[in-house]
Design an enzyme around this catalytic site. Structure first.
Site, PDB file in Angstrom:
ATOM      1  N   SER A  89      42.538  22.987  45.866  1.00  0.00           N
ATOM      2  CA  SER A  89      42.753  22.053  45.018  1.00  0.00           C
ATOM      3  C   SER A  89      43.432  22.544  43.914  1.00  0.00           C
ATOM      4  O   SER A  89      44.493  22.911  44.391  1.00  0.00           O
ATOM      5  CB  SER A  89      41.303  21.578  44.503  1.00  0.00           C
ATOM      6  N   ASP A 135      42.222  12.653  51.973  1.00  0.00           N
ATOM      7  CA  ASP A 135      42.268  13.534  50.676  1.00  0.00           C
ATOM      8  C   ASP A 135      43.258  12.888  49.854  1.00  0.00           C
ATOM      9  O   ASP A 135      44.430  12.872  50.310  1.00  0.00           O
ATOM     10  CB  ASP A 135      42.351  14.733  50.645  1.00  0.00           C
ATOM     11  N   HIS A 195      37.404  15.818  49.750  1.00  0.00           N
ATOM     12  CA  HIS A 195      38.217  16.882  49.372  1.00  0.00           C
ATOM     13  C   HIS A 195      37.528  18.209  49.451  1.00  0.00           C
ATOM     14  O   HIS A 195      38.220  19.297  49.172  1.00  0.00           O
ATOM     15  CB  HIS A 195      38.265  16.483  47.881  1.00  0.00           C
TER      16      HIS A 195
END
Lengths: 499, 499
Positions: free
Chosen positions: B282, B345, B402
């Site tokens: 991320s 995602d 995610h």
């Protein structure tokens, strides 16, 4: 600093109430009263909390005091005089005993698997021989051992009381762990208590208060004795008396489990002084009263020589259970009930909002009009107010206000009506937040902190994370039917399945 | 049984892809492929999960295979040929290395104190010498030790990235633990890897995806080198380069912490074969790429004899970081990037929705029009699809989709494009639910199960429950300034604080 204004709650330092028992050892050391004001004068609250004496320090202090006293005065502590003169000002020994029994009830929450994603949802997380060790109770359980666990079937009309199980392959679709029976086993503890104590503790629910809405408010004759005018709320009666033959754990009703085990224990300890103490919180308090009444109605506390074993209920945030006749019968039978409530909690006001013990003509309404929605609280009330505690948020939500640990905290600080909050027992305030968010943030205690590491998942030797298999707990002691049979044959024939 | 239809995903049993390395030991044992169909034929899923080989069995199996191989082929695994021929079909060695580095990134989540009620919110829960032991990583961390922790200041324009601390007396109002640098230390592991590996792992956030909305989408010149046309998103650059002189932990920027430590380690192990592997998930993936580029741009991976230490990024669900010039410069510098994403995602599609590497005329737009919202992904993409896994709910929410552990699960089952899901590595599926609710309920794994016992509260010897004091971790190794000074003096003068 906002908290300085709290000093207005404490206009003077209270002289601790001296014990008023006619004790053979009248020199009583003065109980230490801890001024909570000082807690908020220092911004580092963690440090200042440490100024309080530790439970161990207190324990040694209390042990000294209690050793002189409890074994002499335990009958008064258990309500032989209806707690006259012990509640205002609050008697320190009674206070510590209320807290101790409250912890027995709290143990039912701390040990219960609430997780709807767990295949063991609805069970006790610990086996009986490790039960008290695993719970780290400050006072309860030391010197006691579990006699049996108590189960009830969820196939009754209190759908919101039971946890909704998300999984299909659960340990049982019908049964729910409802509490336990334990008895004092350590000679030192028995000596301290002045008798061998038998405890029955019933689980309520902290998480869902919705079960209140399920109460049908309908009174049903109990028929534990032979008076049809003795009635209790039908949901409580169902929970206590229903069984489920398809399920091993519910093949005996909760009632049968209790009666058989009390019969067994009273026989086993026939030569000893005994007490039967029943405790519970919320719906568990209703079951506590019902089972205490049952034991007395069935005469299980009457020994062969006619001597009566005291049956006492320490009830926390309990609802009303039965009608006026039920209350009067409890009194006739000598069942003593101390009801601890928080005045802001709604649960003790149900059922019976329409007609209750506060209504002057209740007897007429019940006996002449056969009014089926008239309820009466039983016993002596100890009314607490969470707004008196400087540790708690003023506006706790309904769950906080109803929370058992919060009640124990309030008992710990209770000195008597209008006497302000002083933590006489120094009970660890962090316990309040075990399963709610009621402590002021300044105290730095996380909300809802009572949780298992990794939700009980463990990494096996093979490296995989699994929910470990829990050993199957024996559903019932093998002699349950035998003792139940004795109950049935002794004295009046009980109607074991009420409906 | 609904799951039988899953067999349609697997028209045949896949012949496992043979490794295509020109290996000196060409006899390769056939990797075991586990057919996930069987998992759902038995209603007792816990039992059937046990049919899979255990990580230990797999480890011994893999060790055998890897010992023959990894030390020979690690440069290819680290992208020397841009992973040509290794991704489709998926090379088993690459797969296990992606997972291993993914676990280094996952460790940043598992060790991070996210609790806004904790006074240690924003720190790492474990001290460096216990770090890997406490995390029970299946693969990562064995034979590694922590070189230093990495911190960043929260005084930047990514307010939703940092946890909101509820308490006032927290360990630091400015600093946040952002990850760590570790290096292989066990001779056996170094032998297996074929070099001494240095890992930089960056924390992202699983809990709040709101930080995406904070990205200003504005490109800012990096100025790590001297080309002003190399630009990255300004929020990432701030996070990496800002410091806060009032705070001990942020007195060096994250960037300075990395550069000084890499300088130190490369010098310390000057006689050895090295690799620098940077990983993150991320926002941590953005920092991974930025720091990898930085190390290469600063020439820290160039040894005195001109030999280049490979710098490789294993990135998971990473957003775009910089413009086309940034991408080209990374390629020029030989920084290798493998980007693992889940096609469902959203994070990898930001920033740069308007203009990105898929846009044919990006170069014109950037170089001629000076268009400041044009981004380009760097490196090779490994696109996964969570709908391929029979273990996962089809419609996971944005956080599940995610989630890093879910990505590692998908890597474990990935065989190549359109080759279906087969758990070749037998990675424990229970790990997926560590911090999300993505596994099908039939598997009986509780959602979000990674949690500390009693939220870290412990009962002290005095019986009170407290949040234990955590030992103060040294903010920076004492020689940080010294090594940073060497970085500044060596080669081109870096602009350490970019703005």
């Amino acid at each position: 600093m906002a908290f300085l204004s709290l000093s207005s709650f404490y206009p003077q330092f209270h002289t601790p109430p001296l014990l008023s028992f006619p004790s053979p050892t009248p020199t009583i050391s003065k109980p230490t009263i801890f001024n909570t004001k000082s807690l908020f004068l220092n911004s580092n609250t963690t440090t200042s909390l440490k100024c309080l004496p530790t439970p161990l320090e207190l324990a040694s202090h209390c042990v000294e005091e209690e050793e002189q006293l409890l074994h002499h005065v335990w009958r008064k502590i258990h309500g032989s005089d209806d707690w006259t003169g012990l509640l205002d000002p609050m008697n320190p020994l009674l206070r510590s005993e209320i807290i101790r029994y409250g912890e027995f009830a709290q143990a039912c929450y701390d040990a219960f698997d609430f997780d709807p994603h767990s295949k063991y949802c609805g069970t006790c997380k610990y086996s009986g021989n490790h039960f008290f060790d695993r719970l780290h109770m400050p006072a309860a359980g030391h010197g006691y051992e579990i006699s049996r666990y108590l189960y009830a079937t969820s196939n009754i009309n209190l759908p919101n009381f039971f946890q909704k199980k998300r999984l299909r392959n659960v340990w049982s679709t019908h049964a729910n762990w409802m509490g336990y029976i334990a008895f004092a086993t350590d000679p030192l503890e028995i000596a301290r208590l002045g008798r061998r104590d038998i405890v029955i503790a019933w689980r309520g629910t902290v998480t869902y208060l919705e079960w209140i809405h399920d109460l049908k408010d309908i009174l049903t004759p109990v028929y534990f004795g032979d008076d049809p005018s003795i009635k209790v709320e039908s949901g409580f009666l169902d929970l206590y008396t229903m069984k489920e033959h398809r399920c091993n754990y519910c093949s005996f009703s909760a009632r049968e489990q209790v009666l058989a085990d009390i019969k067994r224990l009273v026989e086993r300890f026939s030569g000893e002084e005994l007490s039967i103490t029943v405790t519970g919180h919320s719906l568990g308090a209703a079951l506590a009263l019902l089972s205490a009444y049952d034991i007395a109605e069935m005469g299980l506390n009457i020994r062969e020589d006619g001597e009566m074993i005291p049956v006492t209920v320490f009830s926390f945030s309990g609802p009303r259970v039965g009608n006026l006749r039920f209350k009067l019968r409890c009194e006739e039978l000598g069942v003593k009930v101390l009801r601890v409530i928080n005045v802001h909690d709604r649960v003790p006001s149900v059922p019976g909002i329409i007609a209750n013990e506060k209504f002057q003509y209740q007897r007429v309404v019940e006996e002449v009009m056969w009014f089926p929605w008239s309820y009466a609280h039983v016993g002596v009330e100890l009314a607490l107010d969470h707004r008196e505690s400087p540790f708690l948020k003023e506006s706790g939500d309904v769950r906080c206000v109803h929370n058992l640990e919060a009640h124990l905290h309030l008992v710990d600080g209770y000195q008597g009506k209008g006497r302000g909050f002083e933590s006489a027992g120094g009970r660890d305030v962090a316990l309040v937040n075990k399963s709610c968010d009621f402590l002021r943030e300044e105290l730095g205690v996380p909300p809802r902190w009572w949780q298992d590491e990794n939700k009980g998942m463990v990494r096996g030797e093979d490296g995989r994370w699994v929910v470990p298999e829990r050993p199957r707990v024996e559903a019932h002691p093998p002699d349950t039917a035998h003792h139940l049979d004795k109950v049935l044959k002794g004295g009046r024939p009980p109607r074991l399945e009420s409906r």
